[in-house]
Motif scaffolding. Structure first.
Motif, PDB file in Angstrom:
ATOM      1  N   TYR A 210      34.176  46.057  44.996  1.00  0.00           N
ATOM      2  CA  TYR A 210      34.519  45.378  43.749  1.00  0.00           C
ATOM      3  C   TYR A 210      35.627  44.364  44.023  1.00  0.00           C
ATOM      4  CZ  TYR A 210      35.831  44.866  38.883  1.00  0.00           C
ATOM      5  OH  TYR A 210      35.943  44.453  37.612  1.00  0.00           O
TER       6      TYR A 210
ATOM      7  N   GLY B 228      33.725  41.018  43.747  1.00  0.00           N
ATOM      8  CA  GLY B 228      33.559  41.273  42.185  1.00  0.00           C
ATOM      9  C   GLY B 228      33.547  40.077  41.313  1.00  0.00           C
TER      10      GLY B 228
ATOM     11  N   LEU C  28      28.973  44.036  40.231  1.00  0.00           N
ATOM     12  CA  LEU C  28      29.819  45.019  40.682  1.00  0.00           C
ATOM     13  C   LEU C  28      30.524  45.607  39.818  1.00  0.00           C
ATOM     14  CD1 LEU C  28      30.315  43.257  44.160  1.00  0.00           C
ATOM     15  CD2 LEU C  28      28.832  45.192  43.675  1.00  0.00           C
ATOM     16  N   LYS C  29      30.948  45.016  38.566  1.00  0.00           N
ATOM     17  CA  LYS C  29      31.814  45.598  37.618  1.00  0.00           C
ATOM     18  C   LYS C  29      31.086  46.874  37.017  1.00  0.00           C
ATOM     19  CE  LYS C  29      34.437  45.004  33.533  1.00  0.00           C
ATOM     20  NZ  LYS C  29      34.693  43.979  32.277  1.00  0.00           N
TER      21      LYS C  29
ATOM     22  N   TYR D  47      31.022  49.517  39.724  1.00  0.00           N
ATOM     23  CA  TYR D  47      32.338  50.205  39.541  1.00  0.00           C
ATOM     24  C   TYR D  47      32.431  51.218  38.395  1.00  0.00           C
ATOM     25  CZ  TYR D  47      37.500  50.819  39.873  1.00  0.00           C
ATOM     26  OH  TYR D  47      38.836  51.209  39.871  1.00  0.00           O
TER      27      TYR D  47
END
Length: 229
Positions: free
Chosen positions: A108, A112, A118-119, A122
Protein backbone atom coordinates in the motif's frame (compact mmCIF):
# COMPACT_ATOMS: atom_id res chain seq x y z
CA UNK A 1 -22.59 -44.82 -11.04
CA UNK A 2 -24.56 -44.36 -7.85
CA UNK A 3 -25.08 -40.67 -7.03
CA UNK A 4 -23.95 -39.90 -3.49
CA UNK A 5 -24.64 -36.18 -3.86
CA UNK A 6 -27.87 -34.72 -5.27
CA UNK A 7 -29.30 -31.24 -5.76
CA UNK A 8 -30.69 -31.42 -2.21
CA UNK A 9 -27.34 -32.19 -0.54
CA UNK A 10 -26.13 -29.21 1.49
CA UNK A 11 -22.73 -27.79 0.60
CA UNK A 12 -21.44 -28.17 4.15
CA UNK A 13 -22.51 -31.83 4.22
CA UNK A 14 -20.63 -32.45 0.96
CA UNK A 15 -17.40 -31.14 2.48
CA UNK A 16 -17.90 -33.17 5.65
CA UNK A 17 -18.25 -36.37 3.63
CA UNK A 18 -15.80 -35.38 0.89
CA UNK A 19 -13.24 -32.78 2.11
CA UNK A 20 -11.38 -32.84 -1.22
CA UNK A 21 -14.40 -31.14 -2.82
CA UNK A 22 -13.37 -27.89 -1.11
CA UNK A 23 -10.89 -27.21 -3.93
CA UNK A 24 -13.67 -27.45 -6.53
CA UNK A 25 -15.96 -25.25 -4.44
CA UNK A 26 -13.29 -22.59 -4.03
CA UNK A 27 -12.69 -22.61 -7.79
CA UNK A 28 -16.36 -21.74 -8.38
CA UNK A 29 -16.69 -19.51 -5.29
CA UNK A 30 -19.24 -21.82 -3.65
CA UNK A 31 -19.64 -20.98 0.02
CA UNK A 32 -19.43 -24.12 2.15
CA UNK A 33 -18.64 -22.49 5.51
CA UNK A 34 -21.09 -19.74 6.54
CA UNK A 35 -23.40 -20.81 3.70
CA UNK A 36 -22.93 -24.51 4.36
CA UNK A 37 -26.64 -25.10 5.00
CA UNK A 38 -27.69 -24.32 1.40
CA UNK A 39 -28.47 -27.21 -0.99
CA UNK A 40 -25.91 -27.47 -3.79
CA UNK A 41 -28.66 -27.34 -6.43
CA UNK A 42 -29.86 -23.99 -5.08
CA UNK A 43 -26.31 -22.61 -5.15
CA UNK A 44 -25.73 -23.81 -8.70
CA UNK A 45 -28.89 -22.03 -9.88
CA UNK A 46 -28.18 -18.80 -7.99
CA UNK A 47 -24.65 -18.61 -9.42
CA UNK A 48 -25.74 -19.77 -12.90
CA UNK A 49 -23.40 -22.77 -12.92
CA UNK A 50 -25.83 -25.22 -14.54
CA UNK A 51 -23.49 -25.80 -17.49
CA UNK A 52 -20.66 -27.02 -15.26
CA UNK A 53 -22.25 -30.37 -14.33
CA UNK A 54 -20.90 -29.87 -10.84
CA UNK A 55 -23.04 -32.52 -9.18
CA UNK A 56 -21.93 -35.09 -11.75
CA UNK A 57 -18.31 -34.04 -11.30
CA UNK A 58 -18.61 -34.30 -7.52
CA UNK A 59 -19.98 -37.83 -7.73
CA UNK A 60 -17.26 -38.92 -10.16
CA UNK A 61 -14.56 -37.42 -7.93
CA UNK A 62 -16.05 -39.07 -4.88
CA UNK A 63 -16.21 -42.48 -6.59
CA UNK A 64 -12.54 -42.21 -7.50
CA UNK A 65 -11.49 -41.12 -4.03
CA UNK A 66 -9.45 -43.39 -1.80
CA UNK A 67 -11.61 -43.20 1.34
CA UNK A 68 -9.19 -45.06 3.59
CA UNK A 69 -7.17 -41.91 4.20
CA UNK A 70 -10.07 -39.60 4.95
CA UNK A 71 -10.55 -38.36 8.51
CA UNK A 72 -13.98 -38.91 10.02
CA UNK A 73 -14.54 -35.56 11.72
CA UNK A 74 -17.99 -36.53 12.94
CA UNK A 75 -16.72 -39.35 15.17
CA UNK A 76 -13.36 -37.96 16.25
CA UNK A 77 -13.27 -37.24 20.01
CA UNK A 78 -14.25 -33.60 20.58
CA UNK A 79 -11.03 -32.87 22.45
CA UNK A 80 -8.96 -34.11 19.49
CA UNK A 81 -11.06 -32.01 17.13
CA UNK A 82 -10.59 -28.88 19.24
CA UNK A 83 -6.84 -29.48 19.52
CA UNK A 84 -6.63 -29.90 15.75
CA UNK A 85 -8.43 -26.57 15.23
CA UNK A 86 -6.13 -24.78 17.69
CA UNK A 87 -2.82 -26.24 16.53
CA UNK A 88 -3.59 -26.21 12.82
CA UNK A 89 -6.00 -23.38 12.03
CA UNK A 90 -5.41 -20.97 14.91
CA UNK A 91 -1.63 -21.26 14.78
CA UNK A 92 -1.46 -20.89 10.99
CA UNK A 93 -3.93 -17.98 11.00
CA UNK A 94 -1.88 -16.04 13.56
CA UNK A 95 1.33 -16.63 11.59
CA UNK A 96 -0.30 -15.53 8.32
CA UNK A 97 -1.82 -12.39 9.87
CA UNK A 98 1.55 -11.37 11.28
CA UNK A 99 3.31 -12.01 7.97
CA UNK A 100 0.65 -10.21 5.94
CA UNK A 101 0.70 -7.13 8.17
CA UNK A 102 4.11 -6.19 6.80
CA UNK A 103 3.33 -7.18 3.20
CA UNK A 104 -0.01 -5.36 2.97
CA UNK A 105 1.47 -2.23 4.56
CA UNK A 106 4.47 -2.19 2.22
CA UNK A 107 2.44 -2.75 -0.96
CA UNK A 108 0.00 0.00 0.00
CA UNK A 109 2.83 2.40 0.88
CA UNK A 110 4.74 1.78 -2.35
CA UNK A 111 1.92 1.28 -4.86
CA UNK A 112 -1.14 2.82 -3.21
CA UNK A 113 -0.94 6.15 -5.04
CA UNK A 114 -1.09 4.40 -8.42
CA UNK A 115 -3.36 1.47 -7.52
CA UNK A 116 -6.20 3.09 -5.61
CA UNK A 117 -7.86 -0.24 -4.70
CA UNK A 118 -4.99 -0.99 -2.33
CA UNK A 119 -6.44 1.46 0.19
CA UNK A 120 -9.52 -0.76 0.49
CA UNK A 121 -7.33 -3.87 0.74
CA UNK A 122 -5.27 -2.24 3.50
CA UNK A 123 -8.37 -1.07 5.42
CA UNK A 124 -10.23 -4.38 5.15
CA UNK A 125 -7.18 -6.50 5.97
CA UNK A 126 -6.44 -4.73 9.24
CA UNK A 127 -10.12 -4.82 10.15
CA UNK A 128 -10.04 -8.58 9.48
CA UNK A 129 -6.82 -8.99 11.47
CA UNK A 130 -8.33 -7.30 14.51
CA UNK A 131 -11.55 -9.33 14.29
CA UNK A 132 -9.80 -12.67 13.76
CA UNK A 133 -7.32 -12.16 16.58
CA UNK A 134 -10.13 -11.40 19.01
CA UNK A 135 -12.19 -14.27 17.64
CA UNK A 136 -9.43 -16.87 18.02
CA UNK A 137 -8.73 -15.76 21.55
CA UNK A 138 -12.44 -15.84 22.38
CA UNK A 139 -12.76 -19.40 21.10
CA UNK A 140 -9.78 -20.54 23.11
CA UNK A 141 -10.94 -18.83 26.30
CA UNK A 142 -14.75 -19.14 26.13
CA UNK A 143 -15.92 -22.18 24.21
CA UNK A 144 -13.08 -24.66 23.70
CA UNK A 145 -12.41 -25.29 27.42
CA UNK A 146 -16.13 -26.01 27.85
CA UNK A 147 -16.12 -28.41 24.90
CA UNK A 148 -13.16 -30.33 26.27
CA UNK A 149 -14.68 -30.39 29.75
CA UNK A 150 -17.91 -31.79 28.30
CA UNK A 151 -15.92 -34.39 26.35
CA UNK A 152 -14.34 -35.46 29.65
CA UNK A 153 -17.34 -35.55 32.00
CA UNK A 154 -20.47 -35.45 29.76
CA UNK A 155 -21.94 -32.67 31.92
CA UNK A 156 -25.14 -31.33 30.36
CA UNK A 157 -24.60 -28.04 32.18
CA UNK A 158 -21.21 -27.64 30.53
CA UNK A 159 -22.70 -28.55 27.17
CA UNK A 160 -25.37 -25.87 27.49
CA UNK A 161 -22.70 -23.30 28.41
CA UNK A 162 -20.79 -24.20 25.25
CA UNK A 163 -23.94 -24.09 23.10
CA UNK A 164 -24.74 -20.60 24.41
CA UNK A 165 -21.62 -19.28 22.64
CA UNK A 166 -22.34 -20.80 19.25
CA UNK A 167 -24.59 -18.05 17.84
CA UNK A 168 -22.02 -15.40 18.75
CA UNK A 169 -19.20 -17.31 17.09
CA UNK A 170 -21.23 -18.01 13.95
CA UNK A 171 -21.98 -14.28 13.56
CA UNK A 172 -18.28 -13.56 13.93
CA UNK A 173 -17.58 -16.16 11.24
CA UNK A 174 -20.02 -14.40 8.91
CA UNK A 175 -18.30 -11.09 9.58
CA UNK A 176 -14.86 -12.50 8.72
CA UNK A 177 -16.24 -14.15 5.58
CA UNK A 178 -17.79 -10.87 4.45
CA UNK A 179 -14.49 -9.01 4.86
CA UNK A 180 -12.60 -11.65 2.87
CA UNK A 181 -15.14 -11.31 0.07
CA UNK A 182 -14.63 -7.52 0.08
CA UNK A 183 -10.87 -8.00 -0.26
CA UNK A 184 -11.37 -10.42 -3.16
CA UNK A 185 -13.74 -7.93 -4.81
CA UNK A 186 -11.33 -5.03 -4.32
CA UNK A 187 -8.51 -7.00 -5.97
CA UNK A 188 -10.75 -8.19 -8.83
CA UNK A 189 -10.21 -11.82 -7.78
CA UNK A 190 -6.54 -11.15 -7.03
CA UNK A 191 -5.74 -9.98 -10.53
CA UNK A 192 -2.18 -8.64 -10.48
CA UNK A 193 -0.96 -5.61 -12.46
CA UNK A 194 1.26 -6.54 -15.41
CA UNK A 195 4.33 -5.03 -13.73
CA UNK A 196 3.64 -6.35 -10.22
CA UNK A 197 6.77 -6.77 -8.12
CA UNK A 198 7.53 -9.91 -6.11
CA UNK A 199 6.19 -8.39 -2.88
CA UNK A 200 2.94 -7.48 -4.64
CA UNK A 201 2.62 -11.05 -5.96
CA UNK A 202 3.47 -12.61 -2.62
CA UNK A 203 0.92 -10.39 -0.85
CA UNK A 204 -1.88 -11.57 -3.13
CA UNK A 205 -0.81 -15.21 -2.76
CA UNK A 206 -0.77 -14.91 1.02
CA UNK A 207 -4.16 -13.17 1.08
CA UNK A 208 -5.64 -16.03 -0.96
CA UNK A 209 -3.99 -18.50 1.40
CA UNK A 210 -5.57 -16.70 4.37
CA UNK A 211 -8.96 -16.77 2.65
CA UNK A 212 -8.73 -20.52 1.97
CA UNK A 213 -7.51 -21.29 5.48
CA UNK A 214 -10.27 -19.20 7.07
CA UNK A 215 -13.06 -20.76 5.00
CA UNK A 216 -11.83 -24.28 5.85
CA UNK A 217 -11.59 -23.27 9.51
CA UNK A 218 -15.12 -21.86 9.55
CA UNK A 219 -16.48 -24.95 7.82
CA UNK A 220 -14.92 -27.29 10.38
CA UNK A 221 -16.44 -25.31 13.24
CA UNK A 222 -19.87 -24.41 11.81
CA UNK A 223 -20.63 -27.68 10.07
CA UNK A 224 -18.81 -30.16 12.30
CA UNK A 225 -17.95 -28.92 15.80
CA UNK A 226 -21.02 -26.75 16.40
CA UNK A 227 -23.34 -29.30 14.81
CA UNK A 228 -21.97 -32.04 17.07
CA UNK A 229 -22.67 -29.85 20.10
Amino acid sequence: MNSVFTEDTKTGDIIIQFPAASKLFKEYKIDFCCGGNRPIGEVIKSQQLEDKDLIKVLNIMYEQMQTTEEIDWMTMPLTDLVNHIIHHYHAKTRDLLEELSAFVSKVYRVHGERDSHLKEVYTQFFLLKDELEQHLLGEEQRIFPKVMEYDLNNSLETLEEARAEINILEKEHEGAGDILKKIRQATNDYELPMDACNTYRLTYLKLEELESLTFDHIHLENNVLFRRL
